[in-house]
Design a protein around this motif. Structure first.
Motif: not given
Lengths: 319, 431
Positions: B330, B349, B351, B359-362, B364, B395-398
């Motif tokens: 992730q 954030k 996609t 997924a979605r991601c932020v 960092k 950092r990804t949601t999955k």
């Protein structure tokens, strides 16, 4: 290879080189790319539709779509915007193809729109229903709530199309904005959109006219008879041969003559030029296409109207 | 020039089988002769039609230009012709009996870095032009850096306008040496130099009689023969599932095939494979296509894979080889090229798309911004604007199943999408 700079290959490269046949032919690679795009459409969109004109490029599209989902049926319908000015052979062929594929056919009937007073026919000798296709296409897409319309346009056809994307975003008016296109990298296709917007998808973007013919030949794909040389009554206008038909009024000086001709592209009889030819087999057609020194759209009166005719029509929603 | 009729013959079936597809990218500005070179390749390989040629001849004449401006062939859109520049990636096609070529023709100025990156993403070969009178300039370095970042396997440096330096070997050698000194800092496996004159056609398709000292190949010979068989990763087996084929018909009642495009390695019937993300192992029951079953599948084939056990896979899952798995993570470190007028938002954030996963991601962290002309790492300015290239942490949601980009350009690449506008705003390569 003449490459004195080549570095000593790594063990991995050597392994990869050991069998040199892990390389697809160009037609197989084009096919693989198109199938990937078509499957991507089925996966990313809720209600796709395949725009079917009856020409060789849309016949190729149905062939590729059939391969993409085999042994399942093509999971979307075909949409034909029928101007009523088609070559009759094309309509017969279309109906047989739909039957064979087991897909649904939706017909956008331009004549009906005219009868209902929604559209008005162009007047004059060079009147064509080409422009009338755009509102009918857009209304049919809206009526069917289609969010992706697959088309058989190719980048080699015309200079505005050379910059078209595989996934081409259209706003709520169906317009193309060439300056604001989404970048496409690697195999990642972004089909995200707002409500009311849709996409035009062009899976055979990277094929040339000759690629299409070579592939249809190798794959033994049947085509409408008008693509093969046949006897037809024609007349000449602005250096283009047009088929004699009930929809195209002739000027007095335009004399009828019977010739051996064939279609290189197929649109309406009113604006698709036919081509003097004795190519009555696929081999002869390929030979002819390979040695031809003019573009296939050169015989399309609709493209001759101005230097940017295609770009202008595309911005309005033509495919 | 003598008519080269070899280019006008259609291919026989055996030629079709042996004809490969090569994609190359060019980048350049108005003056370095890029459009002329492309025009020359198209013209000399008989890929320009008479009506196209007639049209640009008329336009050249109307504008009062000397001779036929082959560059006009590559200017597509009305706005581009008005301004006399290329704004977008334009795709051109030509073929010889040996290969079919796709040119991704991109503008060369720094404000079009994103277009260059786009054109480079799928290329086998990058063609970089140097004006022999000027030698290696900032733009040359930029193109080479982009080719290296995007891991284009082959770089060919065309030293153009040799006619204007008297076809001098000394000039050629000096430029070559200069470029090699700089290229040693780059990660490019295969660099090749060719002295040409696009205007006169020297060493483009036909061998130049003006440079007897040059013993290498012409550009066309190079493009037709450069070895691209190992450009795909044939080691690490990766099959991202794109679509599940379920016919729902009586004839194929229990048919459940996983459609997708091989992203790496070679898959064979009977191979023991691992399914991601579950980690279950099974065997490949068959590899199906419309044209019949295949014994093996390799990149970039589109096939339908069947597995032996009854596991339920869906889009975004991946079939890989046991004992050779991608990283399941992730947390990603990527080199990103920014495409949007709205700068990259720290902690923003987005996609993220990777193979067939979404997924979605932020964001960092922004580690540094890369100066695309010098490779200098800027640690102070972390504002990432349009056309900037930077190293960032996501950092990804999955979990995603990733390889490093230098190992695999398909499983090592991502795009970022703005959730408000749906636009593609960034393209990233996993480090």
């Amino acid at each position: 290879m003449v490459n004195p700079n080549e570095k000593i290959p790594s063990v991995e490269q050597k392994m990869a080189n050991k069998k040199t046949d892990y390389q697809l032919s160009y037609l197989k690679e084009l096919e693989a790319e198109s199938i990937f795009i078509i499957r991507e459409v089925a996966a990313q969109f809720e209600k796709p539709v395949l725009m079917f004109s009856g020409g060789k490029d849309s016949i190729l599209m149905t062939h590729l779509a059939m391969k993409a989902f085999y042994p399942a049926r093509i999971p979307f319908p075909l949409l034909h915007v029928d101007t009523g000015h088609n070559f009759p052979e094309a309509i017969t062929f279309r109906d047989e193809l739909v039957e064979r594929l087991g897909v649904k056919l939706i017909v956008g009937d331009v004549q009906k729109y005219i009868d209902e007073g929604k559209l008005v026919d162009e007047k004059g000798y060079s009147a064509s229903r080409n422009a009338l296709q755009i509102p009918v296409l857009l209304e049919e897409l809206e009526k069917g709530k289609f969010d992706a319309a697959l088309g058989g346009a190719r980048r080699d056809e015309e200079k505005a199309r050379a910059k078209e994307r595989f996934f081409s975003h259209r706003d709520e008016f169906g317009q193309w904005d060439p300056k604001n296109q989404r970048p496409e990298l690697w195999n990642l296709f972004n089909g995200k959109k707002n409500f009311g917007e849709h996409f035009r998808i062009f899976p055979i973007s990277n094929w040339t006219e000759l690629d299409v013919w070579q592939y249809l030949h190798v794959e033994n794909v049947p085509l409408p008879s008008v693509y093969y040389a046949h006897k037809r009554v024609v007349f000449e206008r602005d250096g283009v041969l047009l088929a004699h038909n009930e929809f195209t009024p002739r000027r007095p000086e335009e004399e009828l003559k019977e010739m051996m001709v064939r279609c290189r592209t197929m649109g309406d009889m009113t604006c698709t030029g036919v081509w003097e030819s004795d190519a009555d087999t696929m081999e002869k057609i390929i030979q002819e296409v390979a040695t031809t020194r003019t573009t296939e759209r050169g015989a399309r009166a609709d493209d001759k109207r101005s230097e940017t005719a295609m770009e202008d029509r595309k911005k309005k929603g033509y495919f | 020039m003598a008519e080269n009729t070899e280019y006008l013959k259609p291919k026989t079936n055996s030629q079709i089988k042996n004809t490969e597809l090569l994609r190359f990218t060019t980048a350049g500005s108005v003056d370095d002769g890029k459009s002329t070179l492309i025009g020359r390749l198209l013209y000399d390989s008989k890929s320009i039609f008479e009506d196209q040629y007639e049209l640009i001849r008329e336009v050249s004449e109307r504008r009062g230009e000397e001779g036929v401006n082959l560059a006009l062939l590559t200017d597509g859109l009305k706005s581009e012709r008005e301004q006399g520049i290329t704004i977008d990636v334009a795709y051109r096609y030509f073929a010889t009996p040996k290969r079919k070529f796709i040119i991704a023709d991109t503008p060369g100025h720094i404000q079009y870095t994103r277009n260059m990156v786009t054109g480079a993403s799928t290329a086998n070969v990058a063609l970089v032009l140097i004006d022999a009178r000027q030698g290696v300039v900032e733009q040359t370095r930029r193109h080479a850096i982009i080719a290296s970042l995007l891991q284009i396997p082959h770089l060919v440096i065309c030293i153009n306008k040799m006619d204007l330096v008297g076809y001098s070997e000394k000039v050629y050698e000096e430029i070559k040496e200069d470029f090699e000194g700089f290229a040693s800092k780059l990660d490019v496996a295969d660099v090749h130099f060719i002295p040409i004159s696009a205007l006169n056609g020297d060493n483009v398709v036909n061998r130049s009689t003006n440079m007897a000292w040059y013993e290498g190949s012409t550009l066309m010979y190079y493009l037709e023969n450069v070895h691209i068989g190992s450009d795909h990763n044939l080691i690490d087996a990766r099959f991202p599932i794109q679509y599940v084929v379920r016919p729902y018909s009586d004839e194929y009642h229990d048919y459940r095939g996983y459609a997708g495009r091989v992203a790496g390695g070679i898959f064979k019937k009977g191979d023991e494979v691992m399914l991601l993300p579950s980690g279950f192992t099974t065997k490949i029951a068959k590899i199906d296509t419309y044209d019949g079953e295949l014994e093996e599948a390799f990149p970039p084939m589109s096939v339908t894979v069947h597995i032996e056990d009854d596991y339920d896979l869906s889009r975004g899952d991946m079939i890989v080889r046991v004992n050779n798995t991608p990283e399941v993570t992730q947390d990603l470190e990527v080199m990103i090229c920014w495409f949007s007028e709205r700068p990259l938002q720290p902690n923003g954030k987005y996609t993220i798309m990777h193979t067939t996963q979404e997924a979605r991601c932020v964001v960092k962290d922004v580690r540094y911004k890369l100066d695309i002309n010098s490779l200098h790492r800027n640690l102070e300015d972390r504002n990432i604007r349009m056309n900037d290239i930077a190293r960032i942490v996501l950092r990804t949601t999955k979990p995603l199943f990733v390889d490093k980009y230098y190992r695999n350009r398909t499983t090592g690449s991502i795009i970022l999408i703005d959730e408000a506008t749906n636009n593609t705003v960034g393209a990233g390569m996993v480090i």
